[in-house]
Write a protein that holds these residues in place. Sequence first.
Motif, PDB file in Angstrom:
ATOM      1  N   SER A  29      -1.773  16.368  -8.736  1.00  0.00           N
ATOM      2  CA  SER A  29      -1.692  17.449  -7.547  1.00  0.00           C
ATOM      3  C   SER A  29      -0.780  17.232  -6.630  1.00  0.00           C
ATOM      4  O   SER A  29      -0.519  16.008  -6.603  1.00  0.00           O
ATOM      5  CB  SER A  29      -3.198  17.576  -7.416  1.00  0.00           C
ATOM      6  OG  SER A  29      -4.219  17.888  -8.459  1.00  0.00           O
ATOM      7  N   LEU A  30      -0.753  18.160  -5.695  1.00  0.00           N
ATOM      8  CA  LEU A  30       0.048  18.101  -4.341  1.00  0.00           C
ATOM      9  C   LEU A  30      -0.715  17.835  -3.232  1.00  0.00           C
ATOM     10  O   LEU A  30      -1.796  18.708  -3.086  1.00  0.00           O
ATOM     11  CB  LEU A  30       1.353  18.727  -4.298  1.00  0.00           C
ATOM     12  CG  LEU A  30       2.361  18.733  -5.384  1.00  0.00           C
ATOM     13  CD1 LEU A  30       3.259  19.920  -5.154  1.00  0.00           C
ATOM     14  CD2 LEU A  30       2.987  17.291  -5.369  1.00  0.00           C
ATOM     15  N   VAL A  31      -0.477  16.985  -2.345  1.00  0.00           N
ATOM     16  CA  VAL A  31      -0.989  17.035  -0.954  1.00  0.00           C
ATOM     17  C   VAL A  31       0.152  17.498  -0.126  1.00  0.00           C
ATOM     18  O   VAL A  31       1.016  16.393   0.139  1.00  0.00           O
ATOM     19  CB  VAL A  31      -2.150  15.896  -0.815  1.00  0.00           C
ATOM     20  CG1 VAL A  31      -1.083  14.590  -0.621  1.00  0.00           C
ATOM     21  CG2 VAL A  31      -2.668  16.070   0.741  1.00  0.00           C
ATOM     22  N   GLY A  75      -6.835  16.121  10.402  1.00  0.00           N
ATOM     23  CA  GLY A  75      -7.854  16.596  10.251  1.00  0.00           C
ATOM     24  C   GLY A  75      -8.052  17.614   9.090  1.00  0.00           C
ATOM     25  O   GLY A  75      -9.098  18.293   8.997  1.00  0.00           O
ATOM     26  N   ARG A  76      -6.947  18.107   8.578  1.00  0.00           N
ATOM     27  CA  ARG A  76      -6.816  18.871   7.471  1.00  0.00           C
ATOM     28  C   ARG A  76      -5.438  18.813   6.651  1.00  0.00           C
ATOM     29  O   ARG A  76      -4.674  17.799   6.962  1.00  0.00           O
ATOM     30  CB  ARG A  76      -6.892  20.236   8.100  1.00  0.00           C
ATOM     31  CG  ARG A  76      -5.711  20.773   9.178  1.00  0.00           C
ATOM     32  CD  ARG A  76      -5.638  22.142   9.652  1.00  0.00           C
ATOM     33  NE  ARG A  76      -4.673  21.912  10.770  1.00  0.00           N
ATOM     34  CZ  ARG A  76      -3.468  22.591  10.437  1.00  0.00           C
ATOM     35  NH1 ARG A  76      -3.165  22.729   9.338  1.00  0.00           N
ATOM     36  NH2 ARG A  76      -2.541  22.770  11.342  1.00  0.00           N
ATOM     37  N   CYS A  77      -5.215  19.397   5.562  1.00  0.00           N
ATOM     38  CA  CYS A  77      -3.935  19.341   4.880  1.00  0.00           C
ATOM     39  C   CYS A  77      -4.093  20.654   3.746  1.00  0.00           C
ATOM     40  O   CYS A  77      -5.290  21.363   3.839  1.00  0.00           O
ATOM     41  CB  CYS A  77      -3.739  18.077   3.986  1.00  0.00           C
ATOM     42  SG  CYS A  77      -5.285  17.769   2.958  1.00  0.00           S
ATOM     43  N   GLU A  78      -3.380  20.951   2.892  1.00  0.00           N
ATOM     44  CA  GLU A  78      -3.309  21.835   1.868  1.00  0.00           C
ATOM     45  C   GLU A  78      -3.324  20.816   0.768  1.00  0.00           C
ATOM     46  O   GLU A  78      -2.443  19.840   0.507  1.00  0.00           O
ATOM     47  CB  GLU A  78      -2.233  22.632   1.701  1.00  0.00           C
ATOM     48  CG  GLU A  78      -2.146  23.531   3.150  1.00  0.00           C
ATOM     49  CD  GLU A  78      -1.162  24.636   2.841  1.00  0.00           C
ATOM     50  OE1 GLU A  78      -1.500  25.785   2.691  1.00  0.00           O
ATOM     51  OE2 GLU A  78       0.028  24.260   3.245  1.00  0.00           O
ATOM     52  N   GLN A  84      -2.635  26.591  -7.707  1.00  0.00           N
ATOM     53  CA  GLN A  84      -2.882  26.980  -6.757  1.00  0.00           C
ATOM     54  C   GLN A  84      -3.131  26.173  -5.407  1.00  0.00           C
ATOM     55  O   GLN A  84      -3.597  24.882  -5.468  1.00  0.00           O
ATOM     56  CB  GLN A  84      -4.557  27.779  -6.739  1.00  0.00           C
ATOM     57  CG  GLN A  84      -4.516  28.854  -7.852  1.00  0.00           C
ATOM     58  CD  GLN A  84      -5.782  29.545  -8.078  1.00  0.00           C
ATOM     59  OE1 GLN A  84      -6.622  28.984  -7.747  1.00  0.00           O
ATOM     60  NE2 GLN A  84      -5.906  30.720  -8.343  1.00  0.00           N
ATOM     61  N   TRP A  85      -2.702  26.848  -4.307  1.00  0.00           N
ATOM     62  CA  TRP A  85      -2.899  26.015  -2.870  1.00  0.00           C
ATOM     63  C   TRP A  85      -4.354  26.240  -2.389  1.00  0.00           C
ATOM     64  O   TRP A  85      -5.014  27.334  -2.398  1.00  0.00           O
ATOM     65  CB  TRP A  85      -2.138  26.413  -1.945  1.00  0.00           C
ATOM     66  CG  TRP A  85      -0.686  26.018  -2.257  1.00  0.00           C
ATOM     67  CD1 TRP A  85       0.296  26.750  -2.743  1.00  0.00           C
ATOM     68  CD2 TRP A  85      -0.246  24.616  -1.849  1.00  0.00           C
ATOM     69  NE1 TRP A  85       1.465  25.989  -2.929  1.00  0.00           N
ATOM     70  CE2 TRP A  85       1.108  24.457  -2.352  1.00  0.00           C
ATOM     71  CE3 TRP A  85      -0.823  23.659  -1.379  1.00  0.00           C
ATOM     72  CZ2 TRP A  85       2.009  23.383  -2.102  1.00  0.00           C
ATOM     73  CZ3 TRP A  85       0.169  22.553  -1.405  1.00  0.00           C
ATOM     74  CH2 TRP A  85       1.566  22.253  -1.878  1.00  0.00           C
TER      75      TRP A  85
END
Length: 125
Positions: A29-31, A75-78, A84-85
Amino acid sequence: MRRTWLWFMKNTFNRVTIRVARSGRGPFSLVRHVGRKSGKTYETPIMLARVPEGFIAELTYGEDVNWYRNIVAAGRCEVFVDGQWHQVSAIEPYPSDAGRDAFGYPAKLVLQLLQKHEFRLLRTA
């Protein structure tokens, strides 16, 4: 030595795994995260396990890697999983046993043999 290894992984293996992750097939997966200092957007290949609350990440190289430090600071990412994102709204520690269980067999066995114990819940919105 560790810094050299991480550089090697970033400039060789990661380039291949990013392509595999973008295809939506395979274990990667990708971050997508934003640099703490540069403000630049980066994509890093990782392996995630899906759980009801979001995704579990195993911190293969520990907490001192840029992608992890960046998402904690923001505090976040995708994350890009199965084509799918997904928006991640929180990053939380996750119990070792439950983290290994989330990956299922045979990954769970490999994680046990390698004595991996650092897992994080990437909670989706």
